[in-house]
Design a protein around this motif. Structure first.
Motif, PDB file in Angstrom:
ATOM      1  N   MET A   1      48.756  50.998  14.223  1.00  0.00           N
ATOM      2  CA  MET A   1      47.475  50.788  14.909  1.00  0.00           C
ATOM      3  C   MET A   1      47.717  50.326  16.341  1.00  0.00           C
ATOM      4  SD  MET A   1      44.339  48.161  14.039  1.00  0.00           S
ATOM      5  CE  MET A   1      43.849  49.035  12.556  1.00  0.00           C
ATOM      6  N   LYS A   2      47.003  50.924  17.279  1.00  0.00           N
ATOM      7  CA  LYS A   2      47.130  50.544  18.679  1.00  0.00           C
ATOM      8  C   LYS A   2      46.103  49.472  19.015  1.00  0.00           C
ATOM      9  CE  LYS A   2      49.032  54.814  20.631  1.00  0.00           C
ATOM     10  NZ  LYS A   2      49.259  55.592  19.395  1.00  0.00           N
ATOM     11  N   ARG A   3      46.522  48.458  19.775  1.00  0.00           N
ATOM     12  CA  ARG A   3      45.617  47.404  20.217  1.00  0.00           C
ATOM     13  C   ARG A   3      45.276  47.667  21.679  1.00  0.00           C
ATOM     14  NH1 ARG A   3      47.990  42.160  19.983  1.00  0.00           N
ATOM     15  NH2 ARG A   3      45.917  41.271  19.684  1.00  0.00           N
ATOM     16  N   ILE A   4      43.976  47.852  21.967  1.00  0.00           N
ATOM     17  CA  ILE A   4      43.522  48.268  23.294  1.00  0.00           C
ATOM     18  C   ILE A   4      42.679  47.164  23.905  1.00  0.00           C
ATOM     19  CG2 ILE A   4      42.483  50.126  24.625  1.00  0.00           C
ATOM     20  CD1 ILE A   4      44.680  51.073  22.702  1.00  0.00           C
ATOM     21  N   ALA A   5      43.091  46.658  25.057  1.00  0.00           N
ATOM     22  CA  ALA A   5      42.318  45.641  25.784  1.00  0.00           C
ATOM     23  C   ALA A   5      41.357  46.341  26.734  1.00  0.00           C
ATOM     24  CB  ALA A   5      43.239  44.706  26.546  1.00  0.00           C
ATOM     25  N   ILE A   6      40.075  45.975  26.649  1.00  0.00           N
ATOM     26  CA  ILE A   6      39.051  46.560  27.514  1.00  0.00           C
ATOM     27  C   ILE A   6      38.211  45.452  28.127  1.00  0.00           C
ATOM     28  CG2 ILE A   6      38.901  48.703  26.174  1.00  0.00           C
ATOM     29  CD1 ILE A   6      36.212  47.567  25.030  1.00  0.00           C
ATOM     30  N   GLN A   7      37.562  45.756  29.244  1.00  0.00           N
ATOM     31  CA  GLN A   7      36.572  44.846  29.801  1.00  0.00           C
ATOM     32  C   GLN A   7      35.227  45.236  29.200  1.00  0.00           C
ATOM     33  OE1 GLN A   7      33.882  45.513  32.265  1.00  0.00           O
ATOM     34  NE2 GLN A   7      33.318  43.376  31.977  1.00  0.00           N
ATOM     35  N   GLY A   8      34.582  44.265  28.556  1.00  0.00           N
ATOM     36  CA  GLY A   8      33.302  44.553  27.934  1.00  0.00           C
ATOM     37  C   GLY A   8      33.352  44.410  26.424  1.00  0.00           C
ATOM     38  N   LEU A   9      32.197  44.599  25.805  1.00  0.00           N
ATOM     39  CA  LEU A   9      32.045  44.418  24.367  1.00  0.00           C
ATOM     40  C   LEU A   9      32.035  45.754  23.639  1.00  0.00           C
ATOM     41  CD1 LEU A   9      29.265  41.646  24.273  1.00  0.00           C
ATOM     42  CD2 LEU A   9      31.747  41.358  24.269  1.00  0.00           C
ATOM     43  N   ILE A  10      31.983  45.667  22.309  1.00  0.00           N
ATOM     44  CA  ILE A  10      31.803  46.864  21.498  1.00  0.00           C
ATOM     45  C   ILE A  10      30.511  47.556  21.936  1.00  0.00           C
ATOM     46  CG2 ILE A  10      31.514  47.745  19.150  1.00  0.00           C
ATOM     47  CD1 ILE A  10      34.241  46.473  19.676  1.00  0.00           C
ATOM     48  N   GLY A  11      30.581  48.867  22.118  1.00  0.00           N
ATOM     49  CA  GLY A  11      29.421  49.622  22.587  1.00  0.00           C
ATOM     50  C   GLY A  11      29.424  49.860  24.081  1.00  0.00           C
ATOM     51  N   SER A  12      30.348  49.212  24.811  1.00  0.00           N
ATOM     52  CA  SER A  12      30.448  49.420  26.261  1.00  0.00           C
ATOM     53  C   SER A  12      31.051  50.790  26.544  1.00  0.00           C
ATOM     54  CB  SER A  12      31.307  48.326  26.897  1.00  0.00           C
ATOM     55  OG  SER A  12      32.657  48.447  26.447  1.00  0.00           O
ATOM     56  N   PHE A  13      30.982  51.213  27.794  1.00  0.00           N
ATOM     57  CA  PHE A  13      31.570  52.502  28.157  1.00  0.00           C
ATOM     58  C   PHE A  13      33.092  52.463  28.043  1.00  0.00           C
ATOM     59  CE2 PHE A  13      27.398  52.794  30.263  1.00  0.00           C
ATOM     60  CZ  PHE A  13      26.958  53.979  29.696  1.00  0.00           C
ATOM     61  N   HIS A  14      33.694  51.278  28.246  1.00  0.00           N
ATOM     62  CA  HIS A  14      35.136  51.158  28.009  1.00  0.00           C
ATOM     63  C   HIS A  14      35.463  51.412  26.531  1.00  0.00           C
ATOM     64  CE1 HIS A  14      35.471  49.286  32.018  1.00  0.00           C
ATOM     65  NE2 HIS A  14      36.765  49.517  31.919  1.00  0.00           N
ATOM     66  N   ASP A  15      34.621  50.918  25.648  1.00  0.00           N
ATOM     67  CA  ASP A  15      34.801  51.151  24.210  1.00  0.00           C
ATOM     68  C   ASP A  15      34.724  52.650  23.915  1.00  0.00           C
ATOM     69  OD1 ASP A  15      34.557  51.399  21.442  1.00  0.00           O
ATOM     70  OD2 ASP A  15      32.676  50.308  21.312  1.00  0.00           O
ATOM     71  N   ILE A  16      33.692  53.311  24.450  1.00  0.00           N
ATOM     72  CA  ILE A  16      33.522  54.748  24.216  1.00  0.00           C
ATOM     73  C   ILE A  16      34.715  55.531  24.756  1.00  0.00           C
ATOM     74  CG2 ILE A  16      32.087  56.759  24.777  1.00  0.00           C
ATOM     75  CD1 ILE A  16      29.693  54.778  24.947  1.00  0.00           C
ATOM     76  N   ALA A  17      35.164  55.180  25.971  1.00  0.00           N
ATOM     77  CA  ALA A  17      36.300  55.873  26.583  1.00  0.00           C
ATOM     78  C   ALA A  17      37.574  55.690  25.753  1.00  0.00           C
ATOM     79  CB  ALA A  17      36.515  55.369  28.006  1.00  0.00           C
ATOM     80  N   ALA A 151      23.282  54.661  24.975  1.00  0.00           N
ATOM     81  CA  ALA A 151      22.442  54.804  23.787  1.00  0.00           C
ATOM     82  C   ALA A 151      23.186  54.317  22.551  1.00  0.00           C
ATOM     83  CB  ALA A 151      22.012  56.262  23.623  1.00  0.00           C
ATOM     84  N   GLU A 152      24.507  54.476  22.558  1.00  0.00           N
ATOM     85  CA  GLU A 152      25.321  54.004  21.438  1.00  0.00           C
ATOM     86  C   GLU A 152      25.226  52.489  21.300  1.00  0.00           C
ATOM     87  OE1 GLU A 152      30.055  53.994  20.194  1.00  0.00           O
ATOM     88  OE2 GLU A 152      29.208  55.758  21.194  1.00  0.00           O
ATOM     89  N   ALA A 153      25.269  51.765  22.425  1.00  0.00           N
ATOM     90  CA  ALA A 153      25.154  50.309  22.379  1.00  0.00           C
ATOM     91  C   ALA A 153      23.776  49.886  21.890  1.00  0.00           C
ATOM     92  CB  ALA A 153      25.428  49.723  23.759  1.00  0.00           C
ATOM     93  N   ALA A 154      22.737  50.595  22.339  1.00  0.00           N
ATOM     94  CA  ALA A 154      21.371  50.268  21.899  1.00  0.00           C
ATOM     95  C   ALA A 154      21.253  50.385  20.387  1.00  0.00           C
ATOM     96  CB  ALA A 154      20.367  51.189  22.599  1.00  0.00           C
ATOM     97  N   TYR A 157      23.208  47.578  18.430  1.00  0.00           N
ATOM     98  CA  TYR A 157      22.604  46.249  18.403  1.00  0.00           C
ATOM     99  C   TYR A 157      21.145  46.272  17.947  1.00  0.00           C
ATOM    100  CZ  TYR A 157      26.907  44.916  20.699  1.00  0.00           C
ATOM    101  OH  TYR A 157      28.241  44.706  20.978  1.00  0.00           O
ATOM    102  N   GLY A 158      20.707  47.395  17.390  1.00  0.00           N
ATOM    103  CA  GLY A 158      19.388  47.481  16.780  1.00  0.00           C
ATOM    104  C   GLY A 158      18.229  47.435  17.755  1.00  0.00           C
ATOM    105  N   LEU A 159      18.435  47.931  18.973  1.00  0.00           N
ATOM    106  CA  LEU A 159      17.365  47.917  19.969  1.00  0.00           C
ATOM    107  C   LEU A 159      16.636  49.260  20.022  1.00  0.00           C
ATOM    108  CD1 LEU A 159      19.059  45.971  22.901  1.00  0.00           C
ATOM    109  CD2 LEU A 159      17.679  45.082  21.019  1.00  0.00           C
ATOM    110  N   LYS A 160      15.416  49.214  20.506  1.00  0.00           N
ATOM    111  CA  LYS A 160      14.596  50.422  20.638  1.00  0.00           C
ATOM    112  C   LYS A 160      14.837  51.056  22.000  1.00  0.00           C
ATOM    113  CE  LYS A 160      10.153  49.857  21.339  1.00  0.00           C
ATOM    114  NZ  LYS A 160       8.746  49.517  21.041  1.00  0.00           N
TER     115      LYS A 160
END
Length: 280
Positions: A1-17, A151-154, A157-160
């Motif tokens: 398993m690779k461990r990836i450090a990103i700036q931001g939280l789950i759902g951020s564009f860094h996460d998607i990238a 839209a993935e982050a929305a 986190y259960g947002l409309k």
């Protein structure tokens, strides 16, 4: 398993990238508040891989990240170009009539400037992260607040989603660099498959010094794709040049580096990697 450090939280564009770049692989994200923390994680644990935004087709270069990359001593082993699409979202009980303020990263707010101009009653509030804004609203049930994020982050986190694709320019891409401890570089990218490199150097304060370097690169059929200058702190009117080049012959590229070396000062190859494809 690779461990990836990103700036931001789950759902951020860094996460998607990160998930797109390492598609099909098991990865564990290390979410950081700042880009400085990304490199601190790599320094503490050389097995950690960093993923960092470096430029956007609308907002331009993230200049501070160039400095962090150079000072970190890490090596760039890959890049990913991600299509950036923003939505505006809120708690399920809110709607257009109740939203008083909108939260997001300043770059995201800038990329949605025309959309926000059509909603002058909403106060703009800058935050550290697009996904972090969505999470804050969900965690604290902030009625009257909206977030601009993916839209993935929305959904996460259960947002409309009030409206999707609100960015001003639909041709909005961010380029991310994948970096690691130099000792781990060969495990992440075979050198013979590379066709792109990132360099940094300074030049003597002499007439024509930059044009000489560019002429040599042209002679060796090395394609210059980007050049970014940054001032050298403490040395008035002297600059570091960050240069991206592409090549189709590794040997010829290496010869070009040898040729420009005597004309430059402190030449450093930040990374050699494959030219990343644009991902929608």
């Amino acid at each position: 398993m690779k461990r990836i450090a990103i700036q931001g939280l789950i759902g951020s564009f860094h996460d998607i990238a990160a998930h797109q770049y390492f598609e099909g692989e098991q990865i564990q994200l290390i979410c950081c508040s700042t880009f400085e923390q990304v490199f601190e994680n790599i320094k503490r644990d050389p097995t950690v891989i960093g993923m960092m935004a470096i430029e956007n087709t609308i907002a331009g270069s993230l200049l501070h990240n160039y400095e962090l990359l150079r000072d970190s001593g890490t090596t760039v082993v890959g890049e990913h170009k991600l299509h950036i699409s923003h939505c505006i979202c809120c708690l399920p009980g809110d709607d257009w009539t109740t939203i008083r303020e909108v939260h997001s990263h300043p770059v995201a707010l800038m990329q949605c400037r025309a959309f926000l101009a059509n909603h002058p009653d909403m106060k703009h509030v800058e935050s550290e992260d697009t996904a972090g804004s969505a999470k804050l609203i969900a965690d604290h049930q902030c009625l009257g607040w909206a977030a601009i994020c993916s839209a993935e982050a929305a959904r996460l986190y259960g947002l409309k989603i009030l409206e999707d694709h609100i960015e001003d320019n639909k041709h909005n891409f961010t380029r991310f660099l994948v970096c690691c401890d130099p000792r781990k570089a060969d495990f992440l990218r075979p050198l013979e498959n590379t066709d792109k490199a990132s360099l940094v150097f300074s030049l003597p304060h002499e007439e024509g010094s930059l044009s000489q370097v560019l002429s040599i690169l042209s002679f060796y059929k090395i394609n210059l794709t980007k050049i970014q200058s940054l001032p050298i702190i403490g040395k008035e009117w002297q600059y570091l040049f960050y240069v991206d080049v592409t090549y189709d012959n590794l040997t010829r590229y290496r010869q070009s580096i040898d040729a420009i070396m005597p004309l430059t000062k402190e030449l450093k190859v930040i990374g050699e990697y494959q030219d990343g494809k644009q991902s929608m």
